[in-house]
Design a protein around this motif. Structure first.
Motif, short mmCIF file in Angstrom:
data_model
loop_
_atom_site.label_atom_id
_atom_site.label_comp_id
_atom_site.label_asym_id
_atom_site.label_seq_id
_atom_site.Cartn_x
_atom_site.Cartn_y
_atom_site.Cartn_z
N UNK A 198 -19.36 -57.10 1.03
CA UNK A 198 -19.43 -58.37 0.31
C UNK A 198 -20.66 -58.47 -0.59
N UNK A 199 -21.73 -57.78 -0.23
CA UNK A 199 -22.94 -57.83 -1.05
C UNK A 199 -22.81 -56.97 -2.30
N UNK A 200 -22.11 -55.85 -2.19
CA UNK A 200 -22.13 -54.87 -3.28
C UNK A 200 -20.94 -54.92 -4.23
N UNK A 201 -19.93 -55.72 -3.92
CA UNK A 201 -18.77 -55.77 -4.79
C UNK A 201 -18.92 -56.84 -5.87
N UNK A 202 -18.31 -56.60 -7.02
CA UNK A 202 -18.31 -57.58 -8.11
C UNK A 202 -17.35 -58.72 -7.78
N UNK A 203 -17.43 -59.80 -8.54
CA UNK A 203 -16.49 -60.91 -8.35
C UNK A 203 -15.04 -60.43 -8.44
N UNK A 204 -14.77 -59.62 -9.45
CA UNK A 204 -13.41 -59.13 -9.66
C UNK A 204 -12.95 -58.30 -8.46
N UNK A 205 -13.82 -57.46 -7.94
CA UNK A 205 -13.47 -56.62 -6.79
C UNK A 205 -13.24 -57.46 -5.54
N UNK A 206 -14.03 -58.51 -5.36
CA UNK A 206 -13.87 -59.37 -4.18
C UNK A 206 -12.55 -60.14 -4.27
N UNK A 207 -12.23 -60.67 -5.43
CA UNK A 207 -10.98 -61.41 -5.59
C UNK A 207 -9.77 -60.50 -5.38
N UNK A 208 -9.85 -59.27 -5.88
CA UNK A 208 -8.76 -58.31 -5.67
C UNK A 208 -8.63 -57.95 -4.19
N UNK A 209 -9.76 -57.81 -3.52
CA UNK A 209 -9.76 -57.52 -2.09
C UNK A 209 -9.13 -58.66 -1.30
N UNK A 210 -9.48 -59.91 -1.66
CA UNK A 210 -8.88 -61.07 -0.99
C UNK A 210 -7.36 -61.06 -1.11
N UNK A 211 -6.87 -60.75 -2.31
CA UNK A 211 -5.42 -60.72 -2.52
C UNK A 211 -4.77 -59.60 -1.72
N UNK A 212 -5.42 -58.43 -1.69
CA UNK A 212 -4.89 -57.30 -0.93
C UNK A 212 -4.89 -57.60 0.57
#
Length: 679
Positions: free
Chosen positions: A469-483
């Motif tokens: 959670x600290x190292x991912x970008x906003x876009x990566x976090x949102x994509x992770x949430x969806x996945x």
């Protein structure tokens, strides 16, 4: 701007005495000689008397004792000490009895004679000494060994590494302190043109400028260079140079910036991990005990959150330890406060971090002449029939980009009517299966799976939650949430809330929103934020955590760099040490990870990789998570940081540390392919 004090920077003698060993009052060399003679007379020897006397006399006084000993007893004191003492204790005491010039000369001689060359010793000594120290050493070498030090170095080294060593051996660096602003700009431009601006590198230009200009001049050149190149001179050296030459030039830059910090880092590397590099430890403690060991202690505590005294105490033993602790002179952890000078270095570090634009470099790129149909057929062939061709699977999966792997997955199903992921799971096992499957998932699917693994089952892997959670970008976090939602039919936020609690839970929930601000620093707002953080340090613990969370979890990384820099101005303390001292548990670990990532994210990952592999056993989940997730982003940068901080390449460390049990063979081979090469 807060400037680093002269005692802590550059290749100059400290402006004031910063050693721990001074002239003893009421000194009587004849009495000392007799005391040493009595300590070694008869059966056994009085080691306490020897070490207490030797470490409480300055080097000049020790030379008088040597002369008095020979006059009184007709014997050579150093020969007697060698005869009576043993091991590291003997090496340390005998080395203390030599003059600095003769001690340096012996270190260089030992480094280039015998089996192999100790390049690290050559680099450390020649990069850190002043002109006068080098000239004295050259004369002492000639007197001791009857040969020319320059000729011996030429005979034992090669290439650009040899050329830079010879330049440093001249002892002719400009020490005038006079700076020509036009020349500063010209040198910065010349360095840029010699490296980043062209294909290939003009090493001679680097040698000429870094080997001859004054420390004051070069510090200004480094600042100007960062404006031109949008990256630090260190990062350029790492990308443009290699091998011992790269390590030598980095050492020169480090010594120009802060010779005390350079030695703090060398001391830490000499003691970390299994075993101690005693020759390095002895050499530094002796050579700096009457110069700047107090500054080195401050830098050591700033960088490693532990006193040099305590690290020596934990890593050595017996009379050897007692002697080293006497030279160290005190335990800085007992003070419980931060050194103003060290905080000023921290300010400069944050300023450097804010100015540097790091060029992220992957280790895996899209394969040329790529044919997804051919790859799909080859993978099916590797898994068909009796036995599995793991080499064929590794060669395809580990040498394709993630986008290409997704095409292979789709093509495999279209051509063969089979699920590639299921086939791989049935044919592979243990860590190799986990690693290959991780590579075949999309980054979002992989992060979602790693979050799920960190949460489910007995116990929670808080370090994994923090790291992702600290190292991912906003876009990566949102994509992770969806996945995550797609794979597990629940929201990631809900699972975090059910598996964690308190302030730590609130920090993770804040981060999982993927709503961190983006963009450059707002100077006025950064000043206000840093003041709020400084004020929060005096509040109760709950209010302090909430204020830190409101800023650290929401502001952009460029903005936070400026905030942390100004925090030093307001408090004369570094944000990292405040977090370490004032907070605890998972909250401390989360905030500390944010600060480390803001300062230098590849360095943060390098540290995480080291912790995953060091000691008994390997944290394979952490190792796989980082290697898979960073191969197409910044694993090359992580490799460089790993080599700099651990003094061993990531490639070599993986080879050595993953030799046990399940962590060998095909699993190790895949990790090494992802690593991308030896540094």
């Amino acid at each position: 701007m807060v400037d680093c004090p002269p005692a802590l920077i550059g290749l100059t003698q400290p402006s004031e005495f910063r050693g721990t060993v001074t002239d003893a009052p009421d000194f009587d060399p004849s009495a000392d000689a007799e005391n040493l003679y009595n300590a070694m007379k008869g059966f056994g020897d009085d080691k306490d008397a020897i070490l207490d006397l030797v470490t409480s006399r300055s080097n000049a006084q020790r030379q008088e004792i040597i002369a008095a000993y020979k006059s009184s007893f007709g014997k050579d004191l150093i020969d007697d000490l060698k005869y009576e003492l043993t091991g590291n204790f003997e090496r340390l005491i005998v080395s203390l009895m030599r003059t600095p010039a003769y001690h340096d000369a012996k270190e260089i001689h030992d480094a280039i004679k015998g089996a192999g060359t100790n390049e690290k010793c050559l680099i450390e000594v020649l990069a850190s000494r002043t002109n006068q120290q080098i000239r004295d050493m050259v004369a002492a070498y000639k007197d001791s060994y009857g040969s020319d030090i320059e000729e011996d170095v030429i005979g034992d080294t090669s290439g650009h590494f040899k050329k830079m060593l010879i330049v440093l051996l001249q002892g002719t660096r400009d020490e005038s302190g006079v700076v020509d602003a036009d020349l500063v700009e010209q040198d910065a431009q010349d360095l840029f043109a010699a490296g980043e601006e062209q294909w290939g590198t003009d090493e001679a230009k680097f040698i000429m400028i870094l080997g001859n200009r004054s420390g004051t001049h070069l510090r200004m050149v480094f600042d100007e260079y960062e404006k031109i190149a949008e990256k630090s001179i260190e990062d350029s050296i790492k990308s443009e140079l290699s091998g011992d030459f790269e390590r030598l030039m980095l050492a020169v830059v480090q010594c120009i910036r802060s010779v005390s910090m350079f030695f703090a880092m060398r001391l830490y590397k000499s003691m970390k991990g299994l075993g101690t590099a005693d020759n390095t430890l002895i050499r530094i403690m002796i050579s700096r005990s009457e110069l700047d060991i107090l500054d080195i202690r401050e830098c050591f505590r700033l960088r490693y959150e532990k006193s040099l005294y305590n690290m020596i105490k934990d890593d050595t033993s017996g009379d050897y330890k007692r002697t080293l602790l006497n030279l160290c002179g005190g335990d800085d952890d007992l003070a419980g406060e931060f050194f103003p000078e060290a905080a000023q270095i921290a300010y400069k570090m944050w300023e450097l971090s804010a100015m540097t634009k790091v060029q992220l470099r992957p280790t895996i790129r899209p394969a040329a002449n790529y044919d997804p149909s051919a790859d799909a057929q080859a993978l099916r062939k590797a898994m068909k029939g009796f036995g599995t061709d793991e080499d064929a699977i590794i060669d395809i999966v580990a040498q394709r980009s993630n986008a290409q792997r997704q095409e292979i997955r789709q093509t495999f199903k279209s051509l063969l009517g089979r699920d590639l992921m299921k086939d791989l799971k049935s044919e592979l096992s243990k860590n190799l299966e986990r690693l290959i499957i991780g590579l075949m998932l999309t980054p979002a699917e992989f992060d979602a799976k790693m979050m799920r693994k960190a949460i489910e089952g007995a116990g929670t892997d808080e370090h994994a939650l923090i790291e992702i959670l600290v190292t991912r970008s906003n876009e990566e976090i949102l994509a992770m949430n969806a996945a995550y939602k797609n794979a597990y039919k629940k929201s990631l936020e809900e699972d975090i809330e059910s598996d964690t609690s308190g302030h730590f839970c609130r920090i993770l929930v804040s981060l999982v929103q993927g709503a961190r601000e983006e963009g450059p620093a707002d100077v006025e707002r950064a000043n206000a934020d840093s003041q709020e953080l400084a004020d929060a340090c005096n509040a109760d613990s709950d209010d302090m955590v909430m204020k830190f969370m409101s800023i650290l979890c929401t502001r952009s990384f460029p903005h936070l760099r400026r905030v942390f820099q100004e925090f030093v101005r307001y408090t004369n303390k570094d944000i990292e040490l405040i977090i370490k001292k004032e907070m605890s548990g998972d909250v401390k670990n989360a905030f500390y990870a944010i600060v480390r990532s803001v300062k230098n994210q590849p360095s943060y990952f390098a540290d995480r990789l080291y912790k995953a592999m060091k000691g008994l056993g390997t944290d394979d989940r952490a190792l796989i998570r980082i290697m898979v997730s960073r191969t197409e982003i910044d694993l090359f940068n992580i490799r460089k940081e790993f080599k700099e901080t651990q003094d061993v390449s990531l490639h070599e460390f993986i080879q050595v540390e993953t030799m046990v049990g399940d962590t060998s063979g095909d699993y190790r081979k895949t990790l090494l392919v992802l690593c991308g090469g030896e540094d």
